[in-house]
Scaffold this active site. Structure first.
Site, PDB file in Angstrom:
ATOM      1  N   HIS A   1      21.984  -6.063  34.089  1.00  0.00           N
ATOM      2  CA  HIS A   1      21.439  -6.082  32.733  1.00  0.00           C
ATOM      3  C   HIS A   1      22.520  -6.174  31.666  1.00  0.00           C
TER       4      HIS A   1
ATOM      5  N   TYR B   1      24.099  -9.096  27.968  1.00  0.00           N
ATOM      6  CA  TYR B   1      24.708  -8.911  26.641  1.00  0.00           C
ATOM      7  C   TYR B   1      26.137  -9.430  26.602  1.00  0.00           C
TER       8      TYR B   1
ATOM      9  N   HIS C   1      11.217 -16.484  30.143  1.00  0.00           N
ATOM     10  CA  HIS C   1      11.950 -15.586  29.235  1.00  0.00           C
ATOM     11  C   HIS C   1      13.428 -15.960  29.167  1.00  0.00           C
ATOM     12  N   PHE C   2      14.053 -16.085  30.323  1.00  0.00           N
ATOM     13  CA  PHE C   2      15.512 -16.193  30.206  1.00  0.00           C
ATOM     14  C   PHE C   2      16.018 -17.598  29.912  1.00  0.00           C
ATOM     15  N   HIS C   3      15.158 -18.611  30.011  1.00  0.00           N
ATOM     16  CA  HIS C   3      15.632 -19.921  29.545  1.00  0.00           C
ATOM     17  C   HIS C   3      15.621 -20.021  28.020  1.00  0.00           C
TER      18      HIS C   3
ATOM     19  N   ARG D   1       7.933 -17.052  40.843  1.00  0.00           N
ATOM     20  CA  ARG D   1       9.266 -17.646  40.749  1.00  0.00           C
ATOM     21  C   ARG D   1       9.862 -17.618  42.153  1.00  0.00           C
ATOM     22  N   ARG D   2      10.978 -18.299  42.346  1.00  0.00           N
ATOM     23  CA  ARG D   2      11.732 -18.272  43.594  1.00  0.00           C
ATOM     24  C   ARG D   2      10.864 -18.527  44.833  1.00  0.00           C
TER      25      ARG D   2
HETATM   26 FE1  HAS Z   1      15.980 -10.230  29.569  1.00  0.00          FE
HETATM   27  C1  HAS Z   1      14.936 -10.326  32.847  1.00  0.00           C
HETATM   28  C2  HAS Z   1      14.090  -7.426  29.047  1.00  0.00           C
HETATM   29  C3  HAS Z   1      17.249  -9.934  26.363  1.00  0.00           C
HETATM   30  C4  HAS Z   1      18.364 -12.589  30.283  1.00  0.00           C
HETATM   31  N1  HAS Z   1      16.527 -11.281  31.226  1.00  0.00           N
HETATM   32  C5  HAS Z   1      15.954 -11.192  32.474  1.00  0.00           C
HETATM   33  C6  HAS Z   1      16.610 -12.116  33.363  1.00  0.00           C
HETATM   34  C7  HAS Z   1      17.600 -12.738  32.638  1.00  0.00           C
HETATM   35  C8  HAS Z   1      17.533 -12.201  31.301  1.00  0.00           C
HETATM   36  C9  HAS Z   1      18.583 -13.775  33.143  1.00  0.00           C
HETATM   37  O1  HAS Z   1      12.699  -5.311  30.765  1.00  0.00           O
HETATM   38  C10 HAS Z   1      16.228 -12.380  34.822  1.00  0.00           C
HETATM   39  C11 HAS Z   1      16.970 -11.580  35.819  1.00  0.00           C
HETATM   40  C12 HAS Z   1      16.507 -11.984  37.188  1.00  0.00           C
HETATM   41  O2  HAS Z   1      16.928 -13.061  37.666  1.00  0.00           O
HETATM   42  O3  HAS Z   1      15.681 -11.265  37.786  1.00  0.00           O
HETATM   43  N2  HAS Z   1      15.686  -8.946  27.994  1.00  0.00           N
HETATM   44  C13 HAS Z   1      14.839  -7.892  27.980  1.00  0.00           C
HETATM   45  C14 HAS Z   1      14.838  -7.286  26.654  1.00  0.00           C
HETATM   46  C15 HAS Z   1      15.732  -8.004  25.904  1.00  0.00           C
HETATM   47  C16 HAS Z   1      16.271  -9.033  26.758  1.00  0.00           C
HETATM   48  C17 HAS Z   1      14.034  -6.111  26.182  1.00  0.00           C
HETATM   49  N3  HAS Z   1      17.486 -11.103  28.520  1.00  0.00           N
HETATM   50  C18 HAS Z   1      17.859 -10.822  27.225  1.00  0.00           C
HETATM   51  C19 HAS Z   1      18.996 -11.619  26.854  1.00  0.00           C
HETATM   52  C20 HAS Z   1      19.312 -12.376  27.965  1.00  0.00           C
HETATM   53  C21 HAS Z   1      18.361 -12.027  29.001  1.00  0.00           C
HETATM   54  C22 HAS Z   1      19.683 -11.556  25.517  1.00  0.00           C
HETATM   55  C23 HAS Z   1      20.409 -13.355  28.171  1.00  0.00           C
HETATM   56  C24 HAS Z   1      21.296 -13.712  27.295  1.00  0.00           C
HETATM   57  N4  HAS Z   1      14.730  -9.129  30.709  1.00  0.00           N
HETATM   58  C25 HAS Z   1      14.105  -7.983  30.325  1.00  0.00           C
HETATM   59  C26 HAS Z   1      13.398  -7.395  31.477  1.00  0.00           C
HETATM   60  C27 HAS Z   1      13.650  -8.213  32.573  1.00  0.00           C
HETATM   61  C28 HAS Z   1      14.485  -9.283  32.060  1.00  0.00           C
HETATM   62  C29 HAS Z   1      12.593  -6.166  31.512  1.00  0.00           C
HETATM   63  C30 HAS Z   1      13.146  -8.029  34.016  1.00  0.00           C
HETATM   64  C31 HAS Z   1      11.945  -8.838  34.252  1.00  0.00           C
HETATM   65  C32 HAS Z   1      11.476  -8.770  35.676  1.00  0.00           C
HETATM   66  O4  HAS Z   1      10.382  -8.231  35.898  1.00  0.00           O
HETATM   67  O5  HAS Z   1      12.171  -9.253  36.586  1.00  0.00           O
HETATM   68  C33 HAS Z   1      16.126  -7.704  24.460  1.00  0.00           C
HETATM   69  O6  HAS Z   1      17.529  -7.569  24.359  1.00  0.00           O
HETATM   70  C34 HAS Z   1      15.634  -8.754  23.513  1.00  0.00           C
HETATM   71  C35 HAS Z   1      15.839  -8.360  22.067  1.00  0.00           C
HETATM   72  C36 HAS Z   1      15.656  -9.532  21.144  1.00  0.00           C
HETATM   73  C37 HAS Z   1      14.959  -9.527  20.019  1.00  0.00           C
HETATM   74  C38 HAS Z   1      14.855 -10.798  19.234  1.00  0.00           C
HETATM   75  C39 HAS Z   1      15.552 -10.754  17.892  1.00  0.00           C
HETATM   76  C40 HAS Z   1      15.430 -12.090  17.265  1.00  0.00           C
HETATM   77  C41 HAS Z   1      16.465 -12.864  16.819  1.00  0.00           C
HETATM   78  C42 HAS Z   1      16.151 -14.242  16.323  1.00  0.00           C
HETATM   79  C43 HAS Z   1      15.896 -14.234  14.843  1.00  0.00           C
HETATM   80  C44 HAS Z   1      15.621 -15.594  14.371  1.00  0.00           C
HETATM   81  C45 HAS Z   1      15.899 -16.041  13.127  1.00  0.00           C
HETATM   82  C46 HAS Z   1      15.510 -17.409  12.783  1.00  0.00           C
HETATM   83  C47 HAS Z   1      16.562 -15.228  12.066  1.00  0.00           C
HETATM   84  C48 HAS Z   1      14.253  -8.329  19.538  1.00  0.00           C
HETATM   85  C49 HAS Z   1      17.900 -12.407  16.786  1.00  0.00           C
HETATM   86  C50 HAS Z   1      14.118 -17.428  12.180  1.00  0.00           C
HETATM   87  C51 HAS Z   1      13.092 -17.681  13.211  1.00  0.00           C
HETATM   88  C52 HAS Z   1      11.781 -17.491  13.077  1.00  0.00           C
HETATM   89  C53 HAS Z   1      10.826 -17.985  14.150  1.00  0.00           C
HETATM   90  C54 HAS Z   1      11.146 -16.778  11.922  1.00  0.00           C
HETATM   91  C1  HEM Z   2      16.064 -21.059  37.366  1.00  0.00           C
HETATM   92  C2  HEM Z   2      14.947 -25.222  35.188  1.00  0.00           C
HETATM   93  C3  HEM Z   2      18.906 -24.862  32.395  1.00  0.00           C
HETATM   94  C4  HEM Z   2      19.715 -20.452  34.204  1.00  0.00           C
HETATM   95  C5  HEM Z   2      15.429 -22.230  37.023  1.00  0.00           C
HETATM   96  C6  HEM Z   2      14.239 -22.751  37.642  1.00  0.00           C
HETATM   97  C7  HEM Z   2      13.903 -23.904  37.021  1.00  0.00           C
HETATM   98  C8  HEM Z   2      14.901 -24.134  36.014  1.00  0.00           C
HETATM   99  C9  HEM Z   2      12.715 -24.813  37.290  1.00  0.00           C
HETATM  100  C10 HEM Z   2      13.605 -22.241  38.904  1.00  0.00           C
HETATM  101  C11 HEM Z   2      12.644 -21.199  38.857  1.00  0.00           C
HETATM  102  C12 HEM Z   2      12.272 -20.816  40.278  1.00  0.00           C
HETATM  103  O1  HEM Z   2      12.056 -21.688  41.146  1.00  0.00           O
HETATM  104  O2  HEM Z   2      12.181 -19.611  40.514  1.00  0.00           O
HETATM  105  C13 HEM Z   2      15.953 -25.501  34.277  1.00  0.00           C
HETATM  106  C14 HEM Z   2      16.051 -26.707  33.499  1.00  0.00           C
HETATM  107  C15 HEM Z   2      17.176 -26.604  32.732  1.00  0.00           C
HETATM  108  C16 HEM Z   2      17.775 -25.324  33.019  1.00  0.00           C
HETATM  109  C17 HEM Z   2      15.062 -27.849  33.581  1.00  0.00           C
HETATM  110  C18 HEM Z   2      17.764 -27.578  31.760  1.00  0.00           C
HETATM  111  C19 HEM Z   2      17.669 -28.852  31.892  1.00  0.00           C
HETATM  112  C20 HEM Z   2      19.435 -23.605  32.604  1.00  0.00           C
HETATM  113  C21 HEM Z   2      20.535 -23.038  31.868  1.00  0.00           C
HETATM  114  C22 HEM Z   2      20.750 -21.801  32.370  1.00  0.00           C
HETATM  115  C23 HEM Z   2      19.799 -21.587  33.439  1.00  0.00           C
HETATM  116  C24 HEM Z   2      21.289 -23.732  30.745  1.00  0.00           C
HETATM  117  C25 HEM Z   2      21.767 -20.749  31.988  1.00  0.00           C
HETATM  118  C26 HEM Z   2      22.824 -20.906  31.286  1.00  0.00           C
HETATM  119  C27 HEM Z   2      18.833 -20.265  35.248  1.00  0.00           C
HETATM  120  C28 HEM Z   2      18.834 -19.106  36.089  1.00  0.00           C
HETATM  121  C29 HEM Z   2      17.785 -19.275  37.007  1.00  0.00           C
HETATM  122  C30 HEM Z   2      17.146 -20.538  36.702  1.00  0.00           C
HETATM  123  C31 HEM Z   2      19.775 -17.909  35.979  1.00  0.00           C
HETATM  124  C32 HEM Z   2      17.313 -18.282  38.056  1.00  0.00           C
HETATM  125  C33 HEM Z   2      17.780 -18.600  39.402  1.00  0.00           C
HETATM  126  C34 HEM Z   2      17.203 -17.613  40.394  1.00  0.00           C
HETATM  127  O3  HEM Z   2      16.021 -17.247  40.306  1.00  0.00           O
HETATM  128  O4  HEM Z   2      17.970 -17.190  41.257  1.00  0.00           O
HETATM  129  N1  HEM Z   2      15.826 -23.103  36.032  1.00  0.00           N
HETATM  130  N2  HEM Z   2      17.013 -24.680  33.961  1.00  0.00           N
HETATM  131  N3  HEM Z   2      19.015 -22.694  33.543  1.00  0.00           N
HETATM  132  N4  HEM Z   2      17.826 -21.111  35.627  1.00  0.00           N
HETATM  133 FE1  HEM Z   2      17.416 -22.902  34.804  1.00  0.00          FE
HETATM  134 CU    CU Z   3      17.600  -6.640  31.818  1.00  0.00          CU
END
Ligand code: HAS
Ligand code: HEM
Ligand code: CU
Length: 567
Positions: free
Chosen positions: A219, A223, A380-382, A443-444
């Site tokens: 996690h 960040y 979420h994470f894309h 997924r996966r």
């Molecule tokens: Fe996440 C799973 C909860 C942030 C990445 N997260 C993942 C995974 C990845 C990932 C890669 O609680 C998958 C891991 C895996 O492979 O199993 N995540 C959160 C929460 C936040 C959060 C509470 N995640 C991130 C960030 C990531 C990231 C940042 C990468 C850089 N996430 C989870 C949870 C899971 C999870 C569970 C597990 C799920 C499961 O069941 O497996 C928070 O930090 C998010 C806080 C963000 C905000 C948004 C603030 C808004 C901003 C934009 C403002 C826009 C402006 C423009 C000013 C509160 C800063 C104007 C726009 C308008 C539209 C008005």
């Molecule tokens: C997984 C699409 C770009 C990070 C996946 C999955 C798809 C996908 C279809 C598979 C989900 C599954 O089968 O479970 C794409 C496409 C992209 C893109 C179409 C852009 C053309 C990116 C980028 C990042 C990223 C830029 C991060 C920098 C990941 C990660 C996983 C994932 C971490 C999870 C792998 C896992 O479950 O082990 N993506 N992705 N992807 N992608 Fe992407």
């Molecule tokens: Cu997390």
């Protein structure tokens, strides 16, 4: 400023090398989306199978690309803001370790000896080369902190008593110290559990312990990807949005970073809500802390929005009285000076808004049970790591390369459109994946061969349309990436037109309070480590109650996971 020759080569290498790999990583994203939609039956022309491709995609995009470009950005920030040289020997050792480590892990993944996904916790086991490679990459990435950044930081503070370190340096430094802390648990599981199992020294390992140690790293890792993007949003974006814009509040920015120090660690159990070995109460505590760690992101949303509003209203008196109309003055598509970078940050912010909402959904313990292990999570994470983070890193890579090589940005029009195509594609991708996820699309899984294949007994027609929509979205994202790549490689290959320099546009702060408590890092890190340890002790007790070294054999290519065939 001018950058010493060999340090410049290292920084350029830290950008160009992972980007060459990223081309493959992105290609595999497309392949996966097509495969999951049942459009292609084989993963790729290279004979790579589903889990192997998924591992390569996750490791290259989310681990190698991010880590190396973040180190390049950190080096550049330290050089530019502190005006102190970096040591070429340190830089080369760090760079070569990262390159050799990446190549070792790549060999294991390409030869099918490490189909362990980017979250490589047990019981999946890889070839030792994968772990040793990963270790070299990670250790290489922290070397600049110990031997270049920290000494320069300390020296700078001695020379400037009572002054605040530049905000960008503060952000990068905090982020890298967090990086070192979060590596501790993952190193423990790699060294004491994974490598012995992989070498055949042990025959079984405690899988719940491995998962818990992994997520204690996994996690905070998100960040580590995010904070460099925030650093850019606080320092560069407000400046370039009008050419002379201001950051609304310096202290709000530093306070956000400090909240990340405190709350990034005691939250990893939100990835393990379904972990059978851990008591519910401890998971709930981590869920509550997770809401806490969303606060600095909300603070960032407000500070960035306030900075944009203030800067735009200063520049354009005609929108001064408007509530929302000033949004129209943001240079979303501008070729003027450095304004092309605005499109990367704005497209990223719009995506991150969605990523934040879906993150909160994930974090809400019982709601998580609906979305866990479904395509909602990749949705979420894309929009987080694949959205704001990737766009910021792509933007800053192009920016740094053009400055450090003394070249003009070629095909600037494409460079400005690229993030908007990416944004549009990711938004559709996220919609399709999330909604399908709520309908239970996993997924996966080898979805293309089972759930989406009418001949399979597992066929689920309600997922097909969403899977096809996500494949369509993948084409738009890839087109965006191609636009960016044409500009990036076009710039690198074009002739040099200027002196090679390094500079970052930097906004000064409108409210620039002294706030000494926000500039002392030791107390915050001390509390953070205490909170980390305390929040994990009960969970670690739970998972080791029946013994530390027991449980499950590892699964790898020689001992595959037993798969139950559909009836
Ligand atoms: Fe996440 C799973 C909860 C942030 C990445 N997260 C993942 C995974 C990845 C990932 C890669 O609680 C998958 C891991 C895996 O492979 O199993 N995540 C959160 C929460 C936040 C959060 C509470 N995640 C991130 C960030 C990531 C990231 C940042 C990468 C850089 N996430 C989870 C949870 C899971 C999870 C569970 C597990 C799920 C499961 O069941 O497996 C928070 O930090 C998010 C806080 C963000 C905000 C948004 C603030 C808004 C901003 C934009 C403002 C826009 C402006 C423009 C000013 C509160 C800063 C104007 C726009 C308008 C539209 C008005
Ligand atoms: C997984 C699409 C770009 C990070 C996946 C999955 C798809 C996908 C279809 C598979 C989900 C599954 O089968 O479970 C794409 C496409 C992209 C893109 C179409 C852009 C053309 C990116 C980028 C990042 C990223 C830029 C991060 C920098 C990941 C990660 C996983 C994932 C971490 C999870 C792998 C896992 O479950 O082990 N993506 N992705 N992807 N992608 Fe992407
Ligand atoms: Cu997390």
């Amino acid at each position: 400023m001018k950058v010493e020759g060999s340090v410049k080569t290292v920084i350029l290498g830290e950008i160009i090398f992972p980007i060459l790999l990223l081309v493959f990583g992105i290609y595999h994203g497309l392949m996966q989306a097509l495969y999951r939609a049942g459009i292609i039956k084989d993963m790729s022309f290279l004979g790579i199978e589903y889990y192997q491709g998924l591992t390569l995609h996750g490791v290259i995009n989310a681990v190698v690309f991010t880590t190396m470009v973040i180190v390049a950005f950190g080096n550049a920030v330290f050089l530019y803001y502190l005006k102190k040289p970096l040591r070429p020997a340190v830089q080369w050792v760090s760079f070569l370790m990262m390159v050799i480590g990446t190549l070792m892990a790549a060999w294991a993944m390409f030869t099918g000896k490490a189909n362990v996904l980017y979250t490589f916790y047990l019981p999946l086991v890889a070839h030792p080369a994968f772990y040793i490679g990963a270790a070299l990459l990670l250790v290489g990435s922290i070397i600049p902190l110990f031997f270049d950044w920290a000494p320069n930081y300390i020296a700078w503070r001695k020379e400037h008593p009572g002054e605040k370190v530049p905000l960008a340096v503060f952000g990068v430094f905090v982020n890298h110290i967090m990086w070192v802390i979060m590596l501790v648990p993952v190193v423990i599981t790699v060294v004491f559990q994974m490598i012995p199992l992989s070498l055949g020294i042990t025959q079984e390992e405690n899988v719940s312990l491995s998962r818990t140690l992994f997520w204690a790293f996994g996690h905070p890792l998100v960040y580590f990807w995010l904070l460099p993007a925030y650093t850019m949003l606080y320092t560069i974006l407000p400046k370039i949005v009008t050419g002379d814009g201001k950051l609304y509040s310096d202290s709000a920015a530093r306070f956000a970073f400090i909240l990340f120090i405190l709350f990034s660690f005691p939250v990893g159990l939100h990835h393990q809500f379904t972990e059978p070995a851990v008591t519910n109460n401890y998971k709930l505590i981590h869920a509550l802390f997770t809401f806490g760690v969303a606060v600095p992101s909300m603070l960032t949303a407000f500070t960035v929005a306030a900075s944009l509003e203030y800067s735009i209203k200063q520049k354009y008196p005609e929108v001064r009285d408007s509530l929302f109309y000033w949004w129209t003055k943001i240079p979303y598509i501008s070729l003027e000076g450095d304004k092309w970078l605005v499109s990367y940050f704005m497209a990223g912010l719009f995506l991150f808004f969605v990523g934040g909402i879906t993150g909160i959904v994930n974090a809400s313990y019982n709601v998580n049970l609906v979305v866990h292990n479904t395509s909602f999570v990749p949705g979420h994470f894309h929009t987080t790591v694949g959205g704001l983070v990737t766009l910021s890193l792509l933007g800053i890579s192009l920016y740094m390369v053009s400055k450090l090589m003394g070249k003009d940005i070629r095909f600037k029009g494409l460079a400005v459109l690229a993030p908007w195509l990416w944004w549009q594609g990711m938004l559709i991708f996220e919609y399709a994946m999330s909604v399908a996820g709520i309908h239970g699309f996993p997924r996966r899984t080898n979805a293309g061969l089972s759930y989406l294949n009418p001949e399979s007994p597992l066929y689920r027609p309600e997922w097909v349309g969403y899977a096809e929509l996500s494949a369509f979205a993948a084409f738009i994202i890839v087109l965006g990436f191609v636009f960016w790549a044409v500009s990036f490689f076009g710039t690198i290959l074009s002739p040099k037109v200027r002196e090679e320099t390094l500079e970052f546009p930097t906004a000064s702060a409108l409210h620039d309070e002294k706030a000494p408590a926000l500039n002392r890092l030791t107390p915050w890190f001390t509390v953070s480590v205490l909170l980390f340890v305390l929040s994990y002790l009960p969970a670690l007790y739970d998972v080791t109650k029946r013994g530390v070294f027991f449980d499950s054999p590892g699964y790898n290519d020689k001992n595959p996971v037993p798969i139950t065939k559909p009836q």
